[in-house]
Scaffold this motif. Structure first.
Motif, PDB file in Angstrom:
ATOM      1  N   GLN A  84       1.271  -1.715  -0.069  1.00  0.00           N
ATOM      2  CA  GLN A  84      -0.058   0.205  -0.007  1.00  0.00           C
ATOM      3  C   GLN A  84       0.785   1.127   0.155  1.00  0.00           C
ATOM      4  O   GLN A  84       0.345   2.281  -0.802  1.00  0.00           O
ATOM      5  CB  GLN A  84      -0.939  -0.273   1.835  1.00  0.00           C
ATOM      6  N   GLN A  85       1.676   1.205   0.962  1.00  0.00           N
ATOM      7  CA  GLN A  85       2.346   2.651   0.485  1.00  0.00           C
ATOM      8  C   GLN A  85       3.301   2.617  -0.839  1.00  0.00           C
ATOM      9  O   GLN A  85       3.598   3.785  -1.395  1.00  0.00           O
ATOM     10  CB  GLN A  85       3.762   2.041   1.157  1.00  0.00           C
ATOM     11  N   GLY A 142     -10.382   6.700   4.541  1.00  0.00           N
ATOM     12  CA  GLY A 142      -8.490   5.758   4.751  1.00  0.00           C
ATOM     13  C   GLY A 142      -8.214   4.728   5.909  1.00  0.00           C
ATOM     14  O   GLY A 142      -6.959   4.490   5.818  1.00  0.00           O
ATOM     15  N   VAL A 143      -9.440   4.133   5.956  1.00  0.00           N
ATOM     16  CA  VAL A 143      -8.563   3.050   6.599  1.00  0.00           C
ATOM     17  C   VAL A 143      -9.353   1.227   6.253  1.00  0.00           C
ATOM     18  O   VAL A 143      -8.814   0.138   6.617  1.00  0.00           O
ATOM     19  CB  VAL A 143      -9.716   2.900   8.025  1.00  0.00           C
ATOM     20  N   ALA A 197     -16.488   4.821   4.951  1.00  0.00           N
ATOM     21  CA  ALA A 197     -15.643   3.910   4.263  1.00  0.00           C
ATOM     22  C   ALA A 197     -17.029   3.895   3.141  1.00  0.00           C
ATOM     23  O   ALA A 197     -17.720   3.883   2.968  1.00  0.00           O
ATOM     24  CB  ALA A 197     -15.363   2.467   4.652  1.00  0.00           C
ATOM     25  N   TRP A 198     -16.271   3.233   2.170  1.00  0.00           N
ATOM     26  CA  TRP A 198     -17.260   2.781   0.324  1.00  0.00           C
ATOM     27  C   TRP A 198     -18.195   1.681   1.045  1.00  0.00           C
ATOM     28  O   TRP A 198     -18.135   0.910   1.870  1.00  0.00           O
ATOM     29  CB  TRP A 198     -16.604   2.553  -0.265  1.00  0.00           C
ATOM     30  N   GLY A 199     -19.787   1.965   0.708  1.00  0.00           N
ATOM     31  CA  GLY A 199     -20.030   0.752   1.203  1.00  0.00           C
ATOM     32  C   GLY A 199     -19.816  -0.329  -0.058  1.00  0.00           C
ATOM     33  O   GLY A 199     -19.142  -0.346  -1.024  1.00  0.00           O
ATOM     34  N   PRO A 251      -6.739  -5.618   0.943  1.00  0.00           N
ATOM     35  CA  PRO A 251      -6.490  -3.830   1.317  1.00  0.00           C
ATOM     36  C   PRO A 251      -6.941  -3.131   0.203  1.00  0.00           C
ATOM     37  O   PRO A 251      -6.647  -3.255  -1.052  1.00  0.00           O
ATOM     38  CB  PRO A 251      -5.367  -3.642   1.961  1.00  0.00           C
ATOM     39  N   GLY A 252      -7.773  -1.868  -0.164  1.00  0.00           N
ATOM     40  CA  GLY A 252      -8.009  -1.647  -1.038  1.00  0.00           C
ATOM     41  C   GLY A 252      -9.451  -0.736  -0.755  1.00  0.00           C
ATOM     42  O   GLY A 252      -9.584  -1.003   0.013  1.00  0.00           O
TER      43      GLY A 252
END
Length: 280
Positions: A6-7, A120-121, A148-150, A180-181
């Motif tokens: 992710q970084q 961001g989480v 966060a996106w639903g 993660p995404g």
């Protein structure tokens, strides 16, 4: 566990694209940030941690709410985006930024009165470990408020370009949305136990339907979608030509034109608003 992938993604690939289109993206997602800040009930003098703050717009708006007597710390794993935040808000005295991974960063104990996050989480390699670590830095009773996106099918900002690109260019390799995404937090039944296992209480989620507010017309939004997101991934994966991109932009714009209103484009979205507290 490390968030190295992710970084690298947010620093080297997505970060520069986001910075180049920051004003467009900030306008698009302002209703989501409003939702977080209004729900967090920030007051003057509070010390706030903003997780995954990116280019810092959320930090600045939270800082406006806590005032000169308060302070907002933005943490983000992507140096590219955080560097932009530091340059933009260098004149603000009640903000600071930390280029680090919130999953492992050694927070001072009971440092913050509240935690906020706009998108961001969803990128931690170990969600439970990440929230347990962040809770160390929170005061007893501190509230966490995170957008966060639903469910993906309820978010045409992603799904419309993805569907059009699949039709015109071909499919992409399957994606596990639990990794993660963007949609890692779409299934609240999977996420809520993780937050409880991290030691948090009053864990809850609210499904919020709202409208994203992109600047410009449908063609402008289509160009943005071909720079960031699934359409961009399809163009890259299929080694598309300039003409392929032009055709894709036109087709995406035609789809989004149906969302035009007297106030401009309004793109329906479903947001999962998570909340929790550190035990008192």
């Amino acid at each position: 566990m490390s968030n190295t992938d992710q970084q690298e993604f947010w620093s080297d690939r997505a970060g520069p694209s986001w910075i180049a289109r920051q004003s467009q993206l900030d306008a698009l997602f302002q209703p989501v940030l409003d939702l977080v800040l209004d729900s967090a009930d920030l007051t003057a003098g509070m010390r706030v941690l903003d997780v995954g703050c990116g280019t810092g717009t959320s930090v600045a708006q939270a800082a406006d709410r806590v005032g000169a007597s308060g302070h907002v710390t933005g943490i983000d794993i992507a140096q590219t985006m955080l560097g932009q935040a530091e340059r933009t808000f260098s004149n603000r005295t009640n903000v600071s930024f930390a280029n680090n991974d919130a999953q492992t960063y050694p927070f001072d104990l009971e440092q913050f009165d509240a935690l906020i996050s706009r998108f961001g989480v969803m990128f931690f390699s170990d969600t439970t470990a990440a929230f347990a670590n962040m809770a160390r830095g929170l005061c007893k009773g501190a509230r966490l408020t995170m957008a966060a996106w639903g469910p993906a099918p309820k978010n045409p900002f992603f799904m419309t370009p993805a569907a059009v690109a699949k039709t015109m260019l071909g499919p992409l390799p399957p994606v596990d949305r639990t990794l993660p995404g963007p949609f890692a937090f779409e299934d609240a039944d999977r996420i809520l136990p993780m937050l409880r296992d991290a030691g948090l209480t009053d864990v809850a989620v609210q499904s919020v339907d709202l409208a994203l507010t992109p600047a410009g017309d449908a063609a402008t939004l289509a160009r943005l979608c071909c720079d960031i997101g699934p359409a961009q991934s399809a163009l890259q994966h299929h080694d598309a030509t300039a003409q392929d991109r032009a055709n894709l932009e036109a087709a995406i714009a035609a789809q989004f034109a149906a969302n035009d209103t007297a106030q401009g484009l309004r793109i329906p979205a479903c947001i999962n608003l998570y909340s929790a507290r550190k035990p008192a």
